[in-house]
Design a protein around this motif. Structure first.
Motif, PDB file in Angstrom:
ATOM      1  N   ASP A  59       0.957  -0.937  -0.291  1.00 29.64           N
ATOM      2  CA  ASP A  59       0.106   0.170   0.366  1.00 29.64           C
ATOM      3  C   ASP A  59       0.708   1.235  -0.208  1.00 29.64           C
ATOM      4  O   ASP A  59       0.405   1.684  -0.488  1.00 29.64           O
ATOM      5  CB  ASP A  59      -0.824   0.307   1.718  1.00 29.64           C
ATOM      6  N   GLY A  63       0.348   3.618  -2.730  1.00 26.43           N
ATOM      7  CA  GLY A  63       0.933   4.948  -2.470  1.00 26.43           C
ATOM      8  C   GLY A  63       0.905   6.073  -3.637  1.00 26.43           C
ATOM      9  O   GLY A  63       0.771   6.738  -3.236  1.00 26.43           O
ATOM     10  N   GLU A  87      -6.453  12.234  -3.998  1.00 22.77           N
ATOM     11  CA  GLU A  87      -7.002  11.416  -2.380  1.00 22.77           C
ATOM     12  C   GLU A  87      -7.271   9.622  -1.592  1.00 22.77           C
ATOM     13  O   GLU A  87      -6.944   9.304  -1.244  1.00 22.77           O
ATOM     14  CB  GLU A  87      -8.595  11.874  -2.616  1.00 22.77           C
ATOM     15  N   ASP A  88      -6.750   8.851  -3.131  1.00 20.06           N
ATOM     16  CA  ASP A  88      -6.551   7.642  -3.100  1.00 20.06           C
ATOM     17  C   ASP A  88      -5.649   7.291  -2.797  1.00 20.06           C
ATOM     18  O   ASP A  88      -5.090   6.853  -1.798  1.00 20.06           O
ATOM     19  CB  ASP A  88      -6.829   7.059  -4.566  1.00 20.06           C
ATOM     20  N   SER A  91      -5.849   7.735   1.209  1.00 21.66           N
ATOM     21  CA  SER A  91      -5.841   6.647   1.602  1.00 21.66           C
ATOM     22  C   SER A  91      -4.655   5.594   1.765  1.00 21.66           C
ATOM     23  O   SER A  91      -5.284   4.737   2.811  1.00 21.66           O
ATOM     24  CB  SER A  91      -7.546   6.121   1.192  1.00 21.66           C
TER      25      SER A  91
END
Length: 233
Positions: A59, A63, A87-88, A91
């Motif tokens: 992740d 990211g 935004e992703d 997150s």
């Protein structure tokens, strides 16, 4: 064992270490694979040091890459698409980035203890290295939302960028001031600009655009201070 030290430019994130090429098992016939040298960012150097077993959280990588895709969309003025990427990125990458920063702080603490170097209390406050890419992502997210007219979203992203940098990112503070100016929030803009010029800066190391941004911000600060003084009189 399984490490070759070679001559060449420094690849450590601290800027003072040797060049180290480490070999690690690939899992195929237990053969050793050499980690290749490449021109990398400080974040990647830290990943190599703190995740020496190669188990970098997926992740975190996803990211980080989403943030780069956001930058590409931003450069093309595709602001809505850029916002989605940013935004992703946050997150997916925020939690593992915070965990990485914790690992880095533990690593630094042990290094200082072993080397008997300056204590953390005397260290200058600075942006947490493992969060630098997130500071940039949230700053650019704020700019993209500002272009789209989403002032509420822009101010939240700008504050997040400043907070993650521990209020040491000049670029993030300048963006925050711009958003306050767009909102006609004089008090907020004034506070942001005053914070900006409280930061220690070596202007000889700034690029021409950075120097120009500071010059314009200084003029804006002086104008606001004059207006505030006139309002009191």
């Amino acid at each position: 064992p399984h490490t070759n030290v070679e001559g060449g430019p420094c690849r450590s994130f601290c800027g003072s270490g040797p060049v180290v090429v480490s070999d690690s098992p690939t899992g195929v016939n237990n053969k050793m694979k050499t980690i290749p040298h490449k021109r990398v960012s400080s974040e990647e150097r830290i990943l190599e040091l703190l995740y020496s077993d190669g188990a970098v959280p997926s992740d975190l990588v996803k990211g980080y890459n989403l943030g780069l895709e956001g930058d590409e969309a931003f450069d093309k003025k595709q602001y809505a698409e850029a916002v989605k990427f940013y935004e992703d990125a946050v997150s997916l990458g925020f939690r593992p980035a915070k965990e990485l920063q914790n690992k880095r702080e533990q690593f630094d603490h042990k290094s200082r203890a072993n080397d008997n170097k300056k204590s953390s209390s005397s260290a200058r406050r600075e942006t947490p290295v493992a969060l630098e890419w997130l500071v940039r992502v949230r700053k650019n997210e704020a700019l993209a939302k500002l272009e789209l007219g989403d002032l509420d979203g822009a101010i939240l992203a700008a504050h997040a960028s400043c907070n993650m940098s521990q209020n040491t990112s000049s670029e993030s503070i300048i963006v925050l001031a711009r958003i306050h100016q767009r909102e006609n929030d004089v008090a907020g803009e004034l506070q942001a600009l005053e914070n900006l010029f409280e930061l220690p800066v070596d202007e000889s190391k700034l690029s021409f655009p950075e120097k120009n941004d500071r010059r314009l911000a200084k003029l804006r600060l002086q104008k606001l201070q004059f207006q505030m003084q006139q309002a009191k009189n």
